[in-house]
Design a protein around this motif. Structure first.
Motif, mmCIF file in Angstrom:
data_model
loop_
_atom_site.group_PDB
_atom_site.id
_atom_site.type_symbol
_atom_site.label_atom_id
_atom_site.label_comp_id
_atom_site.label_asym_id
_atom_site.label_seq_id
_atom_site.Cartn_x
_atom_site.Cartn_y
_atom_site.Cartn_z
ATOM 1 N N THR A 25 0.860 -1.184 0.000
ATOM 2 C CA THR A 25 0.000 0.000 0.000
ATOM 3 C C THR A 25 0.889 1.225 0.000
ATOM 4 N N GLY A 26 0.428 2.282 -0.666
ATOM 5 C CA GLY A 26 1.218 3.497 -0.745
ATOM 6 C C GLY A 26 2.342 3.416 -1.749
ATOM 7 N N LEU A 27 2.376 2.363 -2.550
ATOM 8 C CA LEU A 27 3.450 2.157 -3.510
ATOM 9 C C LEU A 27 2.912 1.275 -4.624
ATOM 10 N N THR A 28 3.210 1.655 -5.867
ATOM 11 C CA THR A 28 2.806 0.831 -6.994
ATOM 12 C C THR A 28 3.946 -0.117 -7.336
ATOM 13 N N LEU A 29 3.722 -1.401 -7.114
ATOM 14 C CA LEU A 29 4.792 -2.374 -7.315
ATOM 15 C C LEU A 29 5.214 -2.505 -8.768
ATOM 16 N N GLU A 30 4.355 -2.117 -9.677
ATOM 17 C CA GLU A 30 4.616 -2.375 -11.088
ATOM 18 C C GLU A 30 5.924 -1.763 -11.556
ATOM 19 N N TYR A 31 6.377 -0.709 -10.897
ATOM 20 C CA TYR A 31 7.579 -0.023 -11.352
ATOM 21 C C TYR A 31 8.789 -0.314 -10.471
ATOM 22 N N HIS A 32 8.738 -1.440 -9.782
ATOM 23 C CA HIS A 32 9.816 -1.774 -8.867
ATOM 24 C C HIS A 32 10.236 -3.235 -9.009
ATOM 25 N N THR A 33 11.389 -3.525 -8.447
ATOM 26 C CA THR A 33 11.835 -4.901 -8.285
ATOM 27 C C THR A 33 11.444 -5.346 -6.886
ATOM 28 N N ILE A 34 10.886 -6.524 -6.795
ATOM 29 C CA ILE A 34 10.430 -7.046 -5.503
ATOM 30 C C ILE A 34 11.128 -8.371 -5.245
#
Length: 129
Positions: A25-34
């Motif tokens: 929440t508070g962050l869009t995962l689509e633009y990150h490495t997880i």
């Protein structure tokens, strides 16, 4: 407020399966490495599986290859770790982490997961008969 919340841990017998979830929440995962990391008692935190949430590229630690699968659901802003054929040595607290720059390999191989942007609080996985 940015949060990563892991769930799905628990007690499982050797050979069993679990699916861990990491909801953001508070962050869009689509633009990150997880990445999924784990820390067993007395050991350093280590990368298990990492995914580029934009293009789906993945990287697995040798210990996870063939048994674990990392995936993401961009609509739910959630990343999963499907763990099959669990072994006692998989017992650890599992954390998800997010980074805006690292590649999947860089993230998973970073000693201790040092330098990642955000971390969840972890979920305990215990593999025991």
């Amino acid at each position: 407020q940015l949060q990563l919340v892991e769930s799905g841990g628990g007690l499982v017998q050797p050979g069993g399966s679990l699916r861990l979830s990491c909801a953001a929440t508070g962050l869009t995962l689509e633009y990150h490495t997880i990445g999924w990391f784990r820390q067993a008692p007395g050991k350093e935190r280590e990368g298990v599986a990492c995914i580029d949430s934009h293009d789906g590229a993945t990287y697995y630690a040798d210990s996870a290859k063939g048994r674990f699968t990392i995936s993401r659901d961009t609509a739910k802003n959630t990343v999963y770790l499907q763990m099959n054929s669990l072994k006692p040595e998989d017992t650890a607290v599992y954390y998800c982490a997010v980074d805006g720059i690292a590649s999947v390999q860089t993230m998973c191989l970073m000693p201790g997961g040092y330098g990642m942007d955000y971390w969840g609080k972890g979920t305990l996985v215990t593999v025991s008969s």
